[in-house]
Design an enzyme around this catalytic site. Structure first.
Site, mmCIF file in Angstrom:
data_model
loop_
_atom_site.group_PDB
_atom_site.id
_atom_site.type_symbol
_atom_site.label_atom_id
_atom_site.label_comp_id
_atom_site.label_asym_id
_atom_site.label_seq_id
_atom_site.Cartn_x
_atom_site.Cartn_y
_atom_site.Cartn_z
ATOM 1 N N ARG A 6 0.831 -1.213 0.000
ATOM 2 C CA ARG A 6 0.000 0.000 0.000
ATOM 3 C C ARG A 6 0.865 1.263 0.000
ATOM 4 N NH1 ARG A 6 -5.783 -0.499 1.385
ATOM 5 N NH2 ARG A 6 -6.233 -2.628 0.824
ATOM 6 N N ARG A 23 -3.958 6.558 0.936
ATOM 7 C CA ARG A 23 -4.499 7.769 1.571
ATOM 8 C C ARG A 23 -3.529 8.531 2.454
ATOM 9 N NH1 ARG A 23 -9.764 4.733 3.496
ATOM 10 N NH2 ARG A 23 -8.081 3.234 3.696
ATOM 11 N N ARG A 53 -7.686 11.609 -5.522
ATOM 12 C CA ARG A 53 -8.948 11.052 -5.022
ATOM 13 C C ARG A 53 -10.043 12.102 -4.853
ATOM 14 N NH1 ARG A 53 -12.223 8.363 -3.814
ATOM 15 N NH2 ARG A 53 -12.144 7.136 -1.912
ATOM 16 N N ASP A 80 -7.015 -2.841 -7.529
ATOM 17 C CA ASP A 80 -7.572 -3.393 -6.291
ATOM 18 C C ASP A 80 -7.785 -4.887 -6.441
ATOM 19 O OD1 ASP A 80 -8.698 -2.407 -3.539
ATOM 20 O OD2 ASP A 80 -10.027 -4.008 -4.244
ATOM 21 N N TYR A 100 -14.433 -12.466 0.153
ATOM 22 C CA TYR A 100 -15.176 -11.236 -0.168
ATOM 23 C C TYR A 100 -16.437 -11.542 -0.966
ATOM 24 C CZ TYR A 100 -11.605 -8.151 1.663
ATOM 25 O OH TYR A 100 -10.771 -7.482 2.511
HETATM 26 O O1 CP3 Z 1 0.213 0.860 -3.515
HETATM 27 C C1 CP3 Z 1 -0.666 -0.009 -3.309
HETATM 28 O O2 CP3 Z 1 -0.394 -1.061 -2.697
HETATM 29 C C2 CP3 Z 1 -2.054 0.270 -3.742
HETATM 30 C C3 CP3 Z 1 -2.748 -0.726 -4.572
HETATM 31 C C4 CP3 Z 1 -3.743 -1.570 -3.783
HETATM 32 C C5 CP3 Z 1 -5.058 -1.193 -3.398
HETATM 33 N N1 CP3 Z 1 -5.674 -2.268 -2.849
HETATM 34 C C6 CP3 Z 1 -5.704 0.122 -3.592
HETATM 35 C C7 CP3 Z 1 -6.694 0.541 -2.573
HETATM 36 C C8 CP3 Z 1 -3.564 -2.889 -3.395
HETATM 37 C C9 CP3 Z 1 -2.317 -3.747 -3.512
HETATM 38 C C10 CP3 Z 1 -4.801 -3.319 -2.818
HETATM 39 C C11 CP3 Z 1 -5.004 -4.695 -2.337
HETATM 40 C C12 CP3 Z 1 -6.216 -5.005 -1.585
HETATM 41 N N2 CP3 Z 1 -7.479 -4.531 -1.786
HETATM 42 C C13 CP3 Z 1 -6.287 -5.983 -0.567
HETATM 43 C C14 CP3 Z 1 -5.176 -6.855 -0.099
HETATM 44 C C15 CP3 Z 1 -4.162 -6.047 0.569
HETATM 45 C C16 CP3 Z 1 -3.914 -6.286 1.991
HETATM 46 O O3 CP3 Z 1 -3.821 -5.245 2.678
HETATM 47 O O4 CP3 Z 1 -3.733 -7.413 2.443
HETATM 48 C C17 CP3 Z 1 -7.601 -6.032 -0.104
HETATM 49 C C18 CP3 Z 1 -8.115 -6.891 1.023
HETATM 50 C C19 CP3 Z 1 -8.355 -5.122 -0.895
HETATM 51 C C20 CP3 Z 1 -9.809 -4.839 -0.822
HETATM 52 C C21 CP3 Z 1 -10.009 -3.465 -0.316
HETATM 53 N N3 CP3 Z 1 -9.753 -2.313 -1.050
HETATM 54 C C22 CP3 Z 1 -10.471 -3.068 0.954
HETATM 55 C C23 CP3 Z 1 -10.826 -4.029 2.072
HETATM 56 C C24 CP3 Z 1 -10.507 -1.666 0.966
HETATM 57 C C25 CP3 Z 1 -11.017 -0.776 2.058
HETATM 58 C C26 CP3 Z 1 -9.997 -0.666 3.120
HETATM 59 C C27 CP3 Z 1 -9.803 0.742 3.587
HETATM 60 O O5 CP3 Z 1 -8.698 0.988 4.072
HETATM 61 O O6 CP3 Z 1 -10.727 1.562 3.476
HETATM 62 C C28 CP3 Z 1 -10.017 -1.216 -0.279
HETATM 63 C C29 CP3 Z 1 -9.850 0.190 -0.674
HETATM 64 C C30 CP3 Z 1 -8.537 0.569 -1.290
HETATM 65 N N4 CP3 Z 1 -7.843 -0.122 -2.233
HETATM 66 C C31 CP3 Z 1 -7.830 1.753 -0.988
HETATM 67 C C32 CP3 Z 1 -6.658 1.746 -1.796
HETATM 68 C C33 CP3 Z 1 -5.595 2.792 -1.874
HETATM 69 C C34 CP3 Z 1 -8.308 2.784 0.046
HETATM 70 C C35 CP3 Z 1 -8.261 4.164 -0.410
HETATM 71 C C36 CP3 Z 1 -9.363 4.813 -1.145
HETATM 72 O O7 CP3 Z 1 -10.557 4.660 -0.824
HETATM 73 O O8 CP3 Z 1 -8.982 5.563 -2.031
#
Ligand code: CP3
Length: 366
Positions: free
Chosen positions: A42, A46, A55, A91, A167
């Site tokens: 990540r 944010r 965003r 994602d 999921y």
């Molecule tokens: O630089 C990077 O790593 C970003 C790319 C990335 C995102 N999601 C963007 C994202 C990656 C590698 C992911 C993987 C991801 N997505 C996982 C596995 C990662 C881990 O931490 O084990 C999972 C479980 C998801 C599904 C997902 N996406 C969830 C559960 C959420 C909400 C969590 C939260 O913090 O709100 C997301 C949203 C998400 N995906 C964001 C980002 C940057 C949050 C930011 C936003 O809303 O802009």
């Protein structure tokens, strides 16, 4: 039968003055390096004002589906942090849509699947023929690859079958995985069909990313730690192993990452991944031993240590490097994703420390 694994050509010659891409790839394959490569789970997100600025004008899914935006967010984060590898901005849940399960991100709630999978009929109806619709991810990878060339490694990624299934079935994040495990136990035939369909789609999705220029694929099995060893072995390991093998057959190393996996490591070893990512709960040397020393290791700074005063953070960085000093093949990372509010300057300082301290370690070894 195991598909033969072709390896990417690696730069020959001394391990000094490596490009970021060569340093990262060589560590994945447990070859000697000039210093420990570093990137962060990540790393675009944010906590970074530059990401917040994008965003403000675009939703998360808009960014993912607009290759120019996804590439820009990927590149900006990797440049600000000066890391050795960029992970494509995308994602985990994107493949749900072409399988016939639309979802949305709701503020404060995370992802919500409109109609969660609950029955064998619903699983039978899942589509595995529309994976080409995910081509926007490959297009973003092409743009990042054109920008960085050999300067940085480029990581593509996908979910692992269990984590994605959770999921799809729960309809979002979960604490106890009741619906997922209930389906697994009560209808093993439908569960196997779901795992098989996910492997088909995820392998094709990963292959698209490799063809577009991804140097490595990371498979996120973020929630595998919710499983007992017996359940992991019976319900998850066979399909996950096939996915790992199929991605390797596309010609790249595979990083397998999960959280809270200490008890699963002897089973994870059987996946045959090139690299295993560990969270911060276990020292890296112990993790490597539990994996039989069979693969490279990625990790494992506690992401919350990035909130500590710098002298404390430095001791934690040193500890990770000390625990991995004797291991061939270590990629420095956090043990799970960087969280919102993390000070960017602490992440940048961590990169500088990894560079300085690990250059000394690798210099001594040479
Ligand atoms: O630089 C990077 O790593 C970003 C790319 C990335 C995102 N999601 C963007 C994202 C990656 C590698 C992911 C993987 C991801 N997505 C996982 C596995 C990662 C881990 O931490 O084990 C999972 C479980 C998801 C599904 C997902 N996406 C969830 C559960 C959420 C909400 C969590 C939260 O913090 O709100 C997301 C949203 C998400 N995906 C964001 C980002 C940057 C949050 C930011 C936003 O809303 O802009």
């Amino acid at each position: 039968m195991q598909p033969s694994v072709s390896r990417p050509p690696l730069p020959v010659g001394a391990s000094q003055h490596l490009t970021g891409s060569a340093r990262f790839l060589r560590a994945c394959l447990r070859q000697s390096v000039d210093r420990t490569p570093v990137w962060f789970l990540r790393q675009a997100g944010r906590y970074m004002p530059e990401y917040q600025a994008v965003r403000r004008h675009h939703s998360l899914l808009e960014i993912c589906k607009t290759p120019a935006l996804a590439a820009d967010v990927t590149i900006t984060a990797a440049e600000i942090l000066d890391v050795d590898a960029a992970i494509i901005f995308a994602d985990l849940l994107l493949p749900l849509e072409p399988m016939g399960l639309p979802f949305a991100f709701r503020a404060g709630e995370g992802p919500v699947v409109e109609r969660p999978l609950r029955t064998a009929q619903h699983i039978a109806a899942l589509d595995t023929t529309r994976t080409a619709e995910l081509g926007y991810v490959a297009e973003a990878i092409r743009a990042v690859d054109a920008h960085f060339g050999e300067q940085k490694g480029l990581i593509g990624f996908c979910g692992a079958p269990f984590t994605l299934a959770s999921y799809m079935i729960e309809g979002g994040g979960s604490r106890n995985y009741v619906a997922t495990k209930r389906l697994m136990y009560t209808d093993p035939g439908a569960w196997t069909e779901l795992m098989d369909k996910l492997v088909t789609v995820l392998a094709e999705f990963a292959q698209q990313q490799v063809q577009a220029g991804a140097d490595v694929i990371q498979i996120f099995d973020s929630w595998a730690g919710a499983l007992s060893v017996a359940d992991y072995r019976e319900y998850v390991l066979p399909a996950t192993k096939r996915l790992v093998r199929q991605v390797q057959a596309a010609g790249v190393p595979v990083i397998y990452f999960g959280v809270d996996t200490a008890t699963l490591l002897p089973s994870i070893r059987e996946l045959g991944a090139d690299v295993v990512g560990l969270d911060w709960r276990m020292p890296l040397d112990a993790g490597s031993r539990a994996l039989g020393g069979a693969c490279a290791i990625q990790g494992n700074l506690d992401p919350i240590a990035l909130f500590a005063p710098l002298p404390v953070l430095r001791t934690r960085v040193e500890e990770v490097l000390r625990q991995s000093a004797a291991l061939p093949g270590h990629i420095f990372n956090v043990g799970h994703g960087i969280v919102p509010e993390t000070p960017v300057a602490s992440v940048q300082q961590t990169v500088r420390w990894v560079r300085e301290l690990s250059a000394a370690i690798h210099g001594e070894r040479a």
